[in-house]
Design a protein around this motif. Structure first.
Motif, PDB file in Angstrom:
ATOM      1  N   MET A  41     -21.789 -28.297  60.561  1.00  0.00           N
ATOM      2  CA  MET A  41     -22.900 -29.088  59.960  1.00  0.00           C
ATOM      3  C   MET A  41     -22.917 -30.666  60.389  1.00  0.00           C
ATOM      4  SD  MET A  41     -24.391 -29.372  56.177  1.00  0.00           S
ATOM      5  CE  MET A  41     -22.983 -30.265  55.500  1.00  0.00           C
ATOM      6  N   THR A  52     -25.340 -24.921  58.806  1.00  0.00           N
ATOM      7  CA  THR A  52     -24.803 -24.762  57.796  1.00  0.00           C
ATOM      8  C   THR A  52     -23.176 -24.462  57.718  1.00  0.00           C
ATOM      9  OG1 THR A  52     -25.222 -22.514  57.994  1.00  0.00           O
ATOM     10  CG2 THR A  52     -27.082 -23.918  57.021  1.00  0.00           C
ATOM     11  N   GLU A  59     -23.048 -27.713  50.805  1.00  0.00           N
ATOM     12  CA  GLU A  59     -23.633 -28.774  51.642  1.00  0.00           C
ATOM     13  C   GLU A  59     -23.955 -30.129  50.983  1.00  0.00           C
ATOM     14  OE1 GLU A  59     -24.234 -25.051  54.183  1.00  0.00           O
ATOM     15  OE2 GLU A  59     -24.162 -25.630  52.081  1.00  0.00           O
TER      16      GLU A  59
END
Length: 385
Positions: A41, A52, A59
């Motif tokens: 990511m 992701t 995240e």
């Protein structure tokens, strides 16, 4: 566009706009986790996130780590133990009983060795590459967190790892990864300590060539592009209207069956689906594909039709060996009861994905080992117990 390419393009745009960028990479997992080692990511100081590393659970927390480290250049490893009671306390509630370790590093264009530039080169030039990254160590070893070794197809090596006791084993394992095309997490016990390294295989995008430009080929192209594959459509009827039917990002070749072998490039990263709905076209295309290095060859239509095609080729004096015929899938696709163009396209793409990953394409509920454990690992387990 696939996730990796999107990350690379996001990095380029961040450099143009002057954003500070970080890369989060899953380097090690244990137990049940949503993403596996290699998931990435890209994060910018403005809050942009591309790619992701979980199902959306981690995240935001990783982004907070970047906010705390804006002025620092040293990488860190963040560990999320989803099985621990603290997971519920901190509110992640991931639901997967596993452990995820994520390497978080600030990206700089001048960093050497430059893994971002190396990855972009692998994709642009369509060749394999190996990135070996140190993400943990103990003792008096001469490495740093985030140190890397890059291995090129020609054997060229670029590294900032200085420990002479680690280099030979790391090179050998990187070369092995280049041969078997499998990423791995390796632990090295050295005289003065230990080092953990994530050896990552950078694969060029899968190239799908669809022979046939009917309406049933359109969802095949669309689903393949959703996976980040590069799609080429070959229309042997040379119909200009075909261009309006397919996504603009598809390469389109208008050809005739007599010259198609001179207009289409097939390499080790190519998979092909033959769906022209024209017997003579299919005959010429198979004559070209079977001796080619294509990893997968799918033929639309009943099994008897495919057998007839092979028999007609034999009558022409063309005989293919067992290894060449192993790549032939006719009828094309896995059995999911599909009877619409979209359903058939899903069956085709699913079969190709299974072949590329050496998977069985069975129901996951019938699997006795962990989802991400390879069939080869399952076999080795059975042989040693």
């Amino acid at each position: 566009m696939n996730e990796l390419q999107a990350i690379l393009e996001g990095f380029e745009s961040s450099q143009t706009s002057g954003e500070i960028t970080f890369l989060a990479t899953v380097v090690k997992t244990q137990g049940s986790t949503y993403r596996r080692p290699g998931a990435k990511m890209l994060i910018t100081n403005t809050g942009r996130m591309i790619g992701t590393i979980s199902a959306g659970c981690l995240e935001n927390d990783v982004f907070e780590h970047t906010q705390q480290r804006m002025s620092e250049g040293e990488p860190i490893v963040i560990t999320y133990d989803n099985a621990a009671s603290e997971d519920i306390f901190w509110g992640f509630g991931l639901g997967c009983n596993g452990i995820v370790q994520i390497l978080l590093e600030r990206l700089e264009r001048e960093t050497m060795p430059n893994a971002i530039a190396f990855t972009q080169e692998c994709l642009n030039k369509k060749h394999l590459g190996i990135i070996a990254t140190v993400f943990a160590f103990e003792g008096a070893v001469n490495v740093k967190l985030g140190s890397r070794l890059l291995l090129y197809p020609n054997g060229k090596i670029i590294t900032d790892i200085k420990d002479p006791t680690l280099i030979p084993s790391l090179i050998a394992d990187s070369q092995a990864a280049f041969t078997n095309q499998k990423s791995s997490v390796n632990n090295y016990q050295l005289p003065l300590g230990s080092v953990e390294v994530f050896i990552e295989v950078i694969q060029p995008p899968t190239r799908l060539v669809i022979f046939g430009a009917g309406y049933d080929a359109v969802p095949v192209a669309q689903f393949a592009q959703a996976l980040g594959w590069q799609v080429t459509v070959v229309d042997c009827r040379a119909n200009q209207a075909t261009k309006e039917r397919f996504p603009r990002s598809c390469d389109l070749i208008l050809s005739r069956r007599e010259v198609v072998d001179k207009q289409v490039f097939i390499d080790d990263y190519t998979v092909a689906v033959v769906m022209t709905h024209n017997y003579l076209d299919d005959l010429e295309i198979l004559k070209m594909l079977l001796p080619s290095p294509a990893r997968y060859i799918g033929v639309l239509g009943p099994k008897l039709r495919t057998e007839r095609l092979l028999e007609d080729l034999r009558l022409q004096g063309i005989v293919y060996n067992t290894e060449q015929l192993k790549r032939l899938h006719g009828p094309v696709g896995i059995d999911i009861g599909a009877d619409t163009p979209e359903g058939i396209a899903i069956a085709i793409i699913a079969e190709i994905q299974a072949v590329l990953t050496n998977s069985s394409a069975n129901f996951l509920r019938n699997r006795h080992q962990p989802i991400h454990q390879s069939d080869e690992s399952n076999l080795n387990l059975l042989l040693t117990t």
